[in-house]
Write an enzyme that holds these catalytic residues in place. Structure first.
Site, PDB file in Angstrom:
ATOM      1  N   CYS A 122      15.778  51.463 -10.083  1.00 37.54           N
ATOM      2  CA  CYS A 122      14.765  51.375 -11.153  1.00 37.54           C
ATOM      3  C   CYS A 122      14.255  52.746 -11.572  1.00 37.54           C
ATOM      4  O   CYS A 122      13.671  52.889 -12.645  1.00 37.54           O
ATOM      5  CB  CYS A 122      13.600  50.511 -10.699  1.00 37.54           C
ATOM      6  N   HIS A 262       7.371  51.650 -14.783  1.00 31.57           N
ATOM      7  CA  HIS A 262       8.485  50.724 -14.608  1.00 31.57           C
ATOM      8  C   HIS A 262       7.954  49.294 -14.683  1.00 31.57           C
ATOM      9  O   HIS A 262       6.919  48.979 -14.091  1.00 31.57           O
ATOM     10  CB  HIS A 262       9.153  50.997 -13.261  1.00 31.57           C
ATOM     11  N   ASN A 293      12.284  42.247 -15.409  1.00 35.21           N
ATOM     12  CA  ASN A 293      12.472  43.558 -14.771  1.00 35.21           C
ATOM     13  C   ASN A 293      13.924  43.977 -14.960  1.00 35.21           C
ATOM     14  O   ASN A 293      14.824  43.407 -14.346  1.00 35.21           O
ATOM     15  CB  ASN A 293      12.109  43.427 -13.285  1.00 35.21           C
TER      16      ASN A 293
HETATM   17  O1  UT7 Z   1      11.956  46.819  -9.598  1.00 39.33           O
HETATM   18  C1  UT7 Z   1      11.975  47.287  -8.287  1.00 39.33           C
HETATM   19  C2  UT7 Z   1      10.620  47.248  -7.669  1.00 39.33           C
HETATM   20  N1  UT7 Z   1      10.257  45.879  -7.467  1.00 39.33           N
HETATM   21  C3  UT7 Z   1       8.985  45.553  -7.414  1.00 39.33           C
HETATM   22  O2  UT7 Z   1       8.141  46.396  -7.569  1.00 39.33           O
HETATM   23  C4  UT7 Z   1       8.639  44.101  -7.098  1.00 39.33           C
HETATM   24  C5  UT7 Z   1       7.419  44.058  -6.243  1.00 39.33           C
HETATM   25  N2  UT7 Z   1       7.058  42.753  -5.773  1.00 39.33           N
HETATM   26  C6  UT7 Z   1       6.594  41.730  -6.548  1.00 39.33           C
HETATM   27  O3  UT7 Z   1       6.602  41.826  -7.744  1.00 39.33           O
HETATM   28  C7  UT7 Z   1       5.985  40.554  -5.847  1.00 39.33           C
HETATM   29  O4  UT7 Z   1       5.996  40.769  -4.451  1.00 39.33           O
HETATM   30  C8  UT7 Z   1       6.635  39.176  -6.171  1.00 39.33           C
HETATM   31  C9  UT7 Z   1       6.300  38.781  -7.597  1.00 39.33           C
HETATM   32  C10 UT7 Z   1       8.132  39.266  -5.959  1.00 39.33           C
HETATM   33  C11 UT7 Z   1       6.073  38.090  -5.239  1.00 39.33           C
HETATM   34  O5  UT7 Z   1       4.673  38.030  -5.368  1.00 39.33           O
HETATM   35  P1  UT7 Z   1       3.740  38.093  -4.083  1.00 39.33           P
HETATM   36  O6  UT7 Z   1       2.367  37.957  -4.549  1.00 39.33           O
HETATM   37  O7  UT7 Z   1       4.080  39.332  -3.301  1.00 39.33           O
HETATM   38  O8  UT7 Z   1       4.173  36.768  -3.292  1.00 39.33           O
HETATM   39  P2  UT7 Z   1       4.524  36.574  -1.754  1.00 39.33           P
HETATM   40  O9  UT7 Z   1       5.942  36.932  -1.484  1.00 39.33           O
HETATM   41  O10 UT7 Z   1       3.472  37.227  -0.908  1.00 39.33           O
HETATM   42  O11 UT7 Z   1       4.373  35.003  -1.591  1.00 39.33           O
HETATM   43  C12 UT7 Z   1       3.119  34.340  -1.798  1.00 39.33           C
HETATM   44  C13 UT7 Z   1       3.293  32.842  -1.739  1.00 39.33           C
HETATM   45  C14 UT7 Z   1       4.006  32.350  -0.499  1.00 39.33           C
HETATM   46  O12 UT7 Z   1       3.453  31.099  -0.162  1.00 39.33           O
HETATM   47  P3  UT7 Z   1       2.323  30.969   0.994  1.00 39.33           P
HETATM   48  O13 UT7 Z   1       2.955  31.522   2.229  1.00 39.33           O
HETATM   49  O14 UT7 Z   1       1.166  31.777   0.505  1.00 39.33           O
HETATM   50  O15 UT7 Z   1       2.053  29.500   1.022  1.00 39.33           O
HETATM   51  C15 UT7 Z   1       5.434  32.135  -0.947  1.00 39.33           C
HETATM   52  O16 UT7 Z   1       6.099  31.152  -0.199  1.00 39.33           O
HETATM   53  O17 UT7 Z   1       4.087  32.387  -2.836  1.00 39.33           O
HETATM   54  C16 UT7 Z   1       5.247  31.659  -2.365  1.00 39.33           C
HETATM   55  N3  UT7 Z   1       6.381  32.013  -3.232  1.00 39.33           N
HETATM   56  C17 UT7 Z   1       6.685  31.334  -4.343  1.00 39.33           C
HETATM   57  N4  UT7 Z   1       6.119  30.269  -4.928  1.00 39.33           N
HETATM   58  C18 UT7 Z   1       6.654  29.834  -6.098  1.00 39.33           C
HETATM   59  C19 UT7 Z   1       7.262  33.028  -3.090  1.00 39.33           C
HETATM   60  N5  UT7 Z   1       8.123  33.023  -4.100  1.00 39.33           N
HETATM   61  C20 UT7 Z   1       7.788  31.993  -4.891  1.00 39.33           C
HETATM   62  C21 UT7 Z   1       8.308  31.507  -6.108  1.00 39.33           C
HETATM   63  N6  UT7 Z   1       7.703  30.434  -6.670  1.00 39.33           N
HETATM   64  N7  UT7 Z   1       9.357  32.085  -6.723  1.00 39.33           N
END
Ligand code: UT7
Length: 337
Positions: A122, A262, A293
């Site tokens: 990225c 980004h 992205n």
């Molecule tokens: O381009 C390169 C650089 N990349 C980035 O900078 C990406 C950085 N990361 C992100 O954008 C975020 O971490 C994500 C958007 C990918 C995920 O968001 P998050 O707030 O970090 O979610 P998380 O992984 O901490 O998960 C939170 C909750 C979990 O449930 P519980 O344990 O709280 O009940 C996950 O199981 O959301 C759940 N979850 C989902 N729910 C619905 C994880 N993925 C999904 C999904 N749909 N796709």
């Protein structure tokens, strides 16, 4: 002793023109949620993405690169024959070799321009802009075409909850050339290889091919990401890098017009703007909502939209900051072409 002759370059470099290619196929959240047990609401809340674009089979890495480059050259008023070097930043050109840049340079009609690909995920476009500015100032090229292009849909596992709704396709290109005044500020860049595994291709080529006893497993080398640690790293560490880029350019937050981070996640964009205490008047790129992205393509796509929608004007000061797999990052202040 014979002295080696020098190669005087231009006093300064700038981005002279920008072009993009947005794939024709628009993919709303509704289309990706079933395979990952998600919802439109969750995706919008957590990432800010409403829809993304995925390339059709005809919209190849080369095709998108050429289309974006043609627009960049036209806007810069530069002919293909004036391009001395083509740098393509990508992680989704699926041939290990040769570099797609050579085919792009040929199709554009450059006269045997130097051409190579760089892999900085990225952060690739900002790496390319820095290299190009140094080439123009160092005398190794008159004009450089820097392209950020991805077809991440090829490398995305549509059943992976952590990535299927994020990654997308597209291309952006910039013509970098000589300028009377500095148009590309000093780069602040680096890497943190301790976090090498946070975003990576899951399989290497040996896994794809299989072993002598289990040949041809046929798996695609998909991308995997530990989203939350990357999210926390990007939200905090990258604001410092952005501030350093402003300091090195001698530009204060009050003097900045445009912020083009980004396009990884809308919440990261907001967190960075808050930590950097950017004034309200600084316009912030939010292309991710409709584009997803697109890794190396995200910054030129986002800046191009701001120019076309009248949010960024020629001569404005813009802070670019990119980060991703590696982890690798790069930031610089540029003037908007
Ligand atoms: O381009 C390169 C650089 N990349 C980035 O900078 C990406 C950085 N990361 C992100 O954008 C975020 O971490 C994500 C958007 C990918 C995920 O968001 P998050 O707030 O970090 O979610 P998380 O992984 O901490 O998960 C939170 C909750 C979990 O449930 P519980 O344990 O709280 O009940 C996950 O199981 O959301 C759940 N979850 C989902 N729910 C619905 C994880 N993925 C999904 C999904 N749909 N796709």
């Amino acid at each position: 002793m014979v002295a080696i002759a020098g190669s005087p370059g231009a006093p300064h470099a700038a981005i002279l023109g920008l072009g993009v290619f947005r794939p024709s196929r628009v993919v709303p959240n509704a289309e990706v949620i079933a395979a990952i047990d998600s919802s439109d609401e969750w995706i919008q809340q957590r990432s800010g993405i409403r829809q993304r674009r995925w390339a059709t089979p005809e919209e190849t890495v080369q095709m998108m690169s050429v289309a974006a480059s043609r627009e960049a050259l036209e806007r810069a008023g530069i002919a293909p024959a004036q391009v001395d070097c083509v740098v393509v930043a990508t992680v989704s050109h699926l041939l290990q070799t040769p570099a797609v840049a050579t085919a792009v340079a040929h199709e554009l009609g450059t006269e045997n321009a130097a051409a190579f690909d760089i892999s900085a995920a990225c952060a690739g476009f900002c790496h390319g802009i820095s290299l190009a500015a140094d080439m123009v100032r160092g005398g190794s090229a008159g004009h450089v075409l820097v392209i950020g292009v991805e077809r991440l849909s090829d490398l995305t596992d549509l059943h992976d909850r952590g990535t299927a709704f994020i990654f997308a396709d597209g291309a952006g290109a910039a013509v970098v050339g000589p300028s009377e005044t500095p148009g590309i500020g000093p780069v602040v860049w680096g890497s943190d290889g301790e976090q090498f595994d946070l975003i990576r291709q899951r399989e290497d080529w040996r896994d794809v091919v299989g072993t002598p006893t289990e040949p041809g497993s046929g798996v695609m080398p998909h991308l995997v990401m530990q989203g939350n640690p990357v999210f926390r790293w990007a939200s905090f560490a990258m604001a410092k890098v952005g501030q350093q880029a402003l300091d090195r350019a001698g530009v204060s937050a009050d003097q900045l017009d445009v912020f083009v981070p980004h396009q990884a996640n809308m919440r990261i964009i907001d967190a960075m703007a808050r930590s950097m205490k950017l004034p309200e008047r600084v316009r912030i790129a939010r292309d991710i909502a409709d584009q997803g992205n697109t890794s190396a393509a995200s910054i030129p796509l986002a800046l191009h939209r701001m120019i076309d929608e009248g949010e960024a004007h020629s001569g404005d000061l813009a802070l670019l900051i990119a980060f991703g797999a590696g982890l690798a990052y790069a930031a610089q202040v540029v003037t908007v072409p």
